[in-house]
Design an enzyme around this catalytic site. Sequence first.
Site, mmCIF file in Angstrom:
data_model
loop_
_atom_site.group_PDB
_atom_site.id
_atom_site.type_symbol
_atom_site.label_atom_id
_atom_site.label_comp_id
_atom_site.label_asym_id
_atom_site.label_seq_id
_atom_site.Cartn_x
_atom_site.Cartn_y
_atom_site.Cartn_z
ATOM 1 N N GLU A 1 0.851 -1.196 0.000
ATOM 2 C CA GLU A 1 0.000 0.000 0.000
ATOM 3 C C GLU A 1 0.885 1.245 0.000
ATOM 4 O O GLU A 1 2.023 1.219 0.470
ATOM 5 C CB GLU A 1 -0.886 -0.023 1.249
ATOM 6 C CG GLU A 1 -1.923 1.079 1.319
ATOM 7 C CD GLU A 1 -2.796 0.974 2.554
ATOM 8 O OE1 GLU A 1 -3.083 2.021 3.158
ATOM 9 O OE2 GLU A 1 -3.185 -0.158 2.904
ATOM 10 N N HIS B 1 -6.958 5.557 -27.848
ATOM 11 C CA HIS B 1 -7.153 4.422 -28.758
ATOM 12 C C HIS B 1 -8.415 4.601 -29.598
ATOM 13 O O HIS B 1 -8.466 4.168 -30.754
ATOM 14 C CB HIS B 1 -7.229 3.126 -27.957
ATOM 15 C CG HIS B 1 -7.261 1.889 -28.799
ATOM 16 N ND1 HIS B 1 -6.225 1.532 -29.641
ATOM 17 C CD2 HIS B 1 -8.215 0.933 -28.957
ATOM 18 C CE1 HIS B 1 -6.526 0.406 -30.255
ATOM 19 N NE2 HIS B 1 -7.730 0.026 -29.875
ATOM 20 N N ASP C 1 -3.879 -2.147 -39.367
ATOM 21 C CA ASP C 1 -5.212 -2.756 -39.407
ATOM 22 C C ASP C 1 -6.226 -1.704 -39.835
ATOM 23 O O ASP C 1 -5.920 -0.511 -39.902
ATOM 24 C CB ASP C 1 -5.600 -3.363 -38.057
ATOM 25 C CG ASP C 1 -5.459 -2.375 -36.903
ATOM 26 O OD1 ASP C 1 -5.807 -1.194 -37.081
ATOM 27 O OD2 ASP C 1 -4.993 -2.777 -35.830
ATOM 28 N N LYS D 1 -6.249 -7.484 -41.041
ATOM 29 C CA LYS D 1 -5.679 -8.576 -40.251
ATOM 30 C C LYS D 1 -6.786 -9.448 -39.688
ATOM 31 O O LYS D 1 -7.911 -9.017 -39.482
ATOM 32 C CB LYS D 1 -4.816 -8.022 -39.110
ATOM 33 C CG LYS D 1 -5.575 -7.351 -37.982
ATOM 34 C CD LYS D 1 -4.630 -6.885 -36.887
ATOM 35 C CE LYS D 1 -5.405 -6.165 -35.784
ATOM 36 N NZ LYS D 1 -4.527 -5.635 -34.734
ATOM 37 N N ASP E 1 0.513 3.999 -36.097
ATOM 38 C CA ASP E 1 -0.336 3.300 -35.126
ATOM 39 C C ASP E 1 -0.304 4.055 -33.804
ATOM 40 O O ASP E 1 0.532 4.959 -33.609
ATOM 41 C CB ASP E 1 0.139 1.855 -34.944
ATOM 42 C CG ASP E 1 -0.981 0.918 -34.508
ATOM 43 O OD1 ASP E 1 -2.119 1.397 -34.333
ATOM 44 O OD2 ASP E 1 -0.733 -0.286 -34.359
ATOM 45 N N ASP F 1 2.099 -3.206 -28.437
ATOM 46 C CA ASP F 1 2.181 -3.978 -27.194
ATOM 47 C C ASP F 1 3.125 -5.156 -27.402
ATOM 48 O O ASP F 1 4.300 -5.101 -27.071
ATOM 49 C CB ASP F 1 0.769 -4.429 -26.799
ATOM 50 C CG ASP F 1 0.725 -5.121 -25.444
ATOM 51 O OD1 ASP F 1 1.801 -5.369 -24.862
ATOM 52 O OD2 ASP F 1 -0.377 -5.420 -24.965
ATOM 53 N N ALA G 1 3.918 -6.293 -30.402
ATOM 54 C CA ALA G 1 4.570 -6.025 -31.694
ATOM 55 C C ALA G 1 4.273 -7.075 -32.762
ATOM 56 O O ALA G 1 4.847 -7.025 -33.851
ATOM 57 C CB ALA G 1 6.085 -5.852 -31.537
ATOM 58 N N GLY G 2 3.375 -7.996 -32.481
ATOM 59 C CA GLY G 2 3.059 -9.024 -33.466
ATOM 60 C C GLY G 2 2.434 -8.462 -34.722
ATOM 61 O O GLY G 2 2.843 -8.805 -35.840
ATOM 62 N N THR G 3 1.453 -7.577 -34.565
ATOM 63 C CA THR G 3 0.761 -7.020 -35.727
ATOM 64 C C THR G 3 1.693 -6.191 -36.592
ATOM 65 O O THR G 3 1.764 -6.372 -37.811
ATOM 66 C CB THR G 3 -0.430 -6.149 -35.265
ATOM 67 O OG1 THR G 3 -1.364 -6.958 -34.565
ATOM 68 C CG2 THR G 3 -1.124 -5.511 -36.455
#
Length: 315
Positions: free
Chosen positions: A42, A132, A171, A194, A220, A224, A226-228
């Site tokens: 805390e 976003h 995308d 995608k 973009d 996160d 980095a796959g896309t």
Amino acid sequence: MDPVNPFMVFCGSDSMYLAKEICDYLKCPLGQMNVTHFADGEFAVSFEESIRGADVFLVQSTFPPSDNLMELLLMIDAAKRASARTINAVIPYFGWARQDRKDKPRVSIGAKLVADMLSKAGINRLITMDLHADQIQGFFDVPVDHMYASKIFLPYIQNLNLEDLVMTAPDVGGSKRASAYAKYLGVPLVLCQKTRSRANVVDEIRIIGDVEGKNVIIIDDIVDTAGTICTAADAMVEAGAKSVRALVSHCVMSADAPVKVDNSKLEEIVFTNSIPYRNPVPCRKLKQLSIAVMFAETIHRVTCNESISTQYIIK
């Protein structure tokens, strides 16, 4: 409170690097705060100087861990109880923004929940960047100043002096942002479609448009895993692209994202410093550009009741 600067700037623990840059530009001291941690995890927040009657700006991106959000909420509550005149949350990276709607039954809408918590805690204004989804602004009942990384990225693109330039998004969801860049620069727009089998896993990317012999820039808001973006870059090169770069607002870069980027066909990946790069794995292709001046100028204009629309190159 300094009569020359009728406002005070404070920051959370993980955004001090950015708050110091903002204060350097504004020529004001960074306010003194104390965060006390207890053995059980805390923590408590206190202001170490009077903020009574002050316009207070609290700089804190709410990236993981969730302690950053909790710390900000405690800062807001402390400022309210210390009789600040206005409390302005400066959140360059607004966490939980990807949870902006019900995309399947029985799920939470995290962005709305965070907006409600910030409002209930007592903010009078939100200053943020590249949400976003633009509609998240409507989750708040206080003024939202929504900044855009295009203010930083467009001069960078122009300084590259690339011929045969093409803009794209990884995308369809990011096509509006990429289209605005393409229109401003007077260059073609290429789209990517995608398919995913589950979150953070991209099965296939199809390119809609011609990239052969082109220098491609992917736009973009978040990277996160980095796959896309890496899959998109590799697909562009396979389709004949001369080079592929990525310009991304927020540097989440989780898990093995640095390895994916370094092993991909990307020439470089450029972020703003809304989030510090904290991944223990280095990424040789990564570069970060500062947004401190843009946010400092916005703070100045808010306190002086001046328009911030000239801060926008494109939206």
